[in-house]
Design a protein around this motif. Structure first.
Motif, PDB file in Angstrom:
ATOM      1  N   PHE A 148      44.818  92.042   8.094  1.00  0.00           N
ATOM      2  CA  PHE A 148      43.502  92.251   8.715  1.00  0.00           C
ATOM      3  C   PHE A 148      43.651  93.433   9.662  1.00  0.00           C
ATOM      4  O   PHE A 148      44.618  93.500  10.416  1.00  0.00           O
ATOM      5  CB  PHE A 148      43.075  91.034   9.552  1.00  0.00           C
ATOM      6  N   ARG A 149      42.703  94.350   9.631  1.00  0.00           N
ATOM      7  CA  ARG A 149      42.695  95.475  10.563  1.00  0.00           C
ATOM      8  C   ARG A 149      41.328  95.508  11.244  1.00  0.00           C
ATOM      9  O   ARG A 149      40.298  95.400  10.583  1.00  0.00           O
ATOM     10  CB  ARG A 149      42.966  96.782   9.839  1.00  0.00           C
ATOM     11  N   LEU A 150      41.344  95.621  12.557  1.00  0.00           N
ATOM     12  CA  LEU A 150      40.118  95.665  13.361  1.00  0.00           C
ATOM     13  C   LEU A 150      40.029  97.028  14.026  1.00  0.00           C
ATOM     14  O   LEU A 150      41.017  97.512  14.584  1.00  0.00           O
ATOM     15  CB  LEU A 150      40.144  94.599  14.457  1.00  0.00           C
ATOM     16  N   SER A 151      38.840  97.631  13.972  1.00  0.00           N
ATOM     17  CA  SER A 151      38.615  98.927  14.620  1.00  0.00           C
ATOM     18  C   SER A 151      37.268  98.887  15.315  1.00  0.00           C
ATOM     19  O   SER A 151      36.262  98.497  14.698  1.00  0.00           O
ATOM     20  CB  SER A 151      38.589 100.059  13.589  1.00  0.00           C
ATOM     21  N   PRO A 152      37.213  99.314  16.605  1.00  0.00           N
ATOM     22  CA  PRO A 152      35.914  99.387  17.272  1.00  0.00           C
ATOM     23  C   PRO A 152      35.043 100.423  16.557  1.00  0.00           C
ATOM     24  O   PRO A 152      35.526 101.499  16.194  1.00  0.00           O
ATOM     25  CB  PRO A 152      36.246  99.860  18.690  1.00  0.00           C
ATOM     26  N   ARG A 153      33.778 100.058  16.297  1.00  0.00           N
ATOM     27  CA  ARG A 153      32.879 101.006  15.635  1.00  0.00           C
ATOM     28  C   ARG A 153      31.435 100.641  15.937  1.00  0.00           C
ATOM     29  O   ARG A 153      31.036  99.488  15.752  1.00  0.00           O
ATOM     30  CB  ARG A 153      33.097 101.018  14.131  1.00  0.00           C
ATOM     31  N   ASP A 154      30.676 101.622  16.382  1.00  0.00           N
ATOM     32  CA  ASP A 154      29.231 101.461  16.600  1.00  0.00           C
ATOM     33  C   ASP A 154      28.893 100.241  17.448  1.00  0.00           C
ATOM     34  O   ASP A 154      27.959  99.502  17.138  1.00  0.00           O
ATOM     35  CB  ASP A 154      28.491 101.383  15.251  1.00  0.00           C
ATOM     36  N   GLY A 155      29.649 100.005  18.490  1.00  0.00           N
ATOM     37  CA  GLY A 155      29.383  98.886  19.384  1.00  0.00           C
ATOM     38  C   GLY A 155      29.841  97.540  18.853  1.00  0.00           C
ATOM     39  O   GLY A 155      29.579  96.508  19.467  1.00  0.00           O
ATOM     40  N   GLY A 156      30.515  97.535  17.732  1.00  0.00           N
ATOM     41  CA  GLY A 156      31.021  96.295  17.139  1.00  0.00           C
ATOM     42  C   GLY A 156      32.416  96.515  16.603  1.00  0.00           C
ATOM     43  O   GLY A 156      33.192  97.288  17.166  1.00  0.00           O
TER      44      GLY A 156
END
Length: 168
Positions: A105-113
């Protein structure tokens, strides 16, 4: 018709992505909660930590019990190989140096989410799929293709479940 798909030895991969209207700090506890995953999967039936571990960390192990109509029932021991809170959670199945699969799983901040991706690599180690391939070597590429599409559907459902929980 000639089949021209990947072979198991190619260590084929599949990845799905979604955008979640929640910060990575809200999404992380969901993706790193191994106990939640059976509720999000038709195939994964149960998961438990191995040894004295109760939380994700590099080197920690967990046992997963799976069921698939075509492949039967089996259990695997997974080894966490990446664990960066709020960023990445990955594990190698069975032998961490020669896994039957690697999941991430990879999480990246994007567009406020959060943009959340789930990625999976087959092999290079032996798995239940290699036994099916050995029984029908002339159908290897089709077997791999069908399994990748099956995993893609399951992963899409997993991400939808995480999204629903994170946005609730």
């Amino acid at each position: 018709m000639e089949w021209t798909g990947a072979r198991y030895a190619d260590t084929p991969t599949v990845e799905v992505r979604t955008w979640i209207d929640a910060a990575p700090e809200r999404v992380w506890p969901l993706v790193s909660d191994i106990g939640l995953m059976p509720a999000l999967s038709d195939e994964l039936q149960a998961v438990e930590w191995a040894g004295d571990v109760t939380a994700p960390a590099v080197g920690a192990r967990f046992v997963g019990r799976n069921r698939n109509e075509a492949l039967g029932e089996w259990a695997t021991t997974s080894h966490i190989v990446e664990c960066e809170p709020g960023r990445v959670f990955a594990w190698a199945v069975d032998d961490p140096d020669h896994p039957s699969a690697v999941w991430r799983f990879r999480l990246s901040p994007r567009d406020g989410g959060t943009e959340l991706s789930q990625w999976m690599q087959m092999g290079p180690g032996r798995s239940g799929l290699t036994f099916a391939i050995e029984r029908m070597p002339d159908k290897e590429q089709k077997i791999v293709f069908v399994r990748l599409r099956e995993l893609e559907r399951t992963m899409t459902a997993t991400l939808a479940g995480i999204k629903q929980r994170a946005e609730a």
